[in-house]
Design a protein around this motif. Structure first.
Motif, short mmCIF file in Angstrom:
data_model
loop_
_atom_site.label_atom_id
_atom_site.label_comp_id
_atom_site.label_asym_id
_atom_site.label_seq_id
_atom_site.Cartn_x
_atom_site.Cartn_y
_atom_site.Cartn_z
N LEU A 12 38.50 33.64 36.66
CA LEU A 12 39.38 33.23 37.75
C LEU A 12 40.82 33.48 37.32
N GLU A 13 41.57 34.16 38.18
CA GLU A 13 42.97 34.40 37.89
C GLU A 13 43.79 33.23 38.44
N LYS A 17 47.05 34.65 34.69
CA LYS A 17 46.16 34.61 33.54
C LYS A 17 44.72 34.50 34.02
N ILE A 18 43.79 35.10 33.29
CA ILE A 18 42.36 35.06 33.64
C ILE A 18 41.67 33.99 32.78
N TYR A 19 40.92 33.12 33.44
CA TYR A 19 40.19 32.05 32.76
C TYR A 19 38.70 32.29 32.94
N CYS A 20 37.98 32.30 31.82
CA CYS A 20 36.55 32.63 31.85
C CYS A 20 35.63 31.47 31.50
N PHE A 80 40.98 28.65 47.23
CA PHE A 80 41.21 29.32 45.95
C PHE A 80 39.92 29.98 45.47
N LEU A 81 38.82 29.25 45.54
CA LEU A 81 37.54 29.81 45.10
C LEU A 81 37.11 30.97 45.99
N MET A 82 37.32 30.87 47.30
CA MET A 82 36.98 31.95 48.22
C MET A 82 37.75 33.22 47.87
N ASP A 83 39.00 33.05 47.51
CA ASP A 83 39.88 34.20 47.25
C ASP A 83 39.77 34.75 45.83
N ASN A 84 39.23 33.98 44.90
CA ASN A 84 39.28 34.39 43.49
C ASN A 84 37.95 34.45 42.77
N LEU A 85 36.90 33.89 43.31
CA LEU A 85 35.61 33.84 42.62
C LEU A 85 34.78 35.08 42.96
N ALA A 86 34.45 35.86 41.96
CA ALA A 86 33.61 37.05 42.15
C ALA A 86 32.16 36.64 42.41
#
Length: 124
Positions: A12-13, A17-20, A80-86
């Motif tokens: 998630l950006e 920054k990307i958080y894994c 946020f999750l809709m826009d950023n979660l693959a």
């Protein structure tokens, strides 16, 4: 409280920054009520498919169950999750939630040091 930890494939950006890393925990009654309140705030387009509505509802519950170190809880909103979660990372969370169910004390056994497969590890 029981948690399952895991790592996203794409992450998630947030603020550049990307958080894994992530963890999920069981949904509490208070969390369910908060998710229901959040759903009332989301304006779904008229005629939205049942699949879309189910995904949005799932994301609402996850806003109460998901922790991503480095991202404030209040930032993990439905939108946020809709826009950023693959999609692949969505599946990882689904697998982690299922792992919670399988490993719960109600299922008859919990081994807090046992690996639960590719989606995470049970911790307390």
């Amino acid at each position: 409280m029981m948690r399952v930890t895991g790592q996203f494939t794409f992450g998630l950006e947030y603020q550049g920054k990307i958080y894994c890393d992530y963890s999920v925990r069981p949904l509490t009654i208070g969390g369910e009520l908060a998710a229901m309140d959040a759903l009332e705030q989301v304006a779904e387009p008229a005629g939205s498919s049942e699949v879309r509505q189910t995904i949005v509802e799932t994301l609402a519950y996850w806003t109460q169950q998901l922790t991503v170190p480095g991202i404030p809880a209040e930032a993990l909103s439905i939108s946020f999750l809709m826009d950023n979660l693959a999609s692949e990372d969505y599946q990882a969370i689904l697998d982690s939630i299922e792992c919670l169910r399988v490993k719960s004390p109600a299922a008859g056994h919990v081994n807090t040091s046992e690996k639960s497969g590719p989606s995470g590890q049970i911790t307390k």
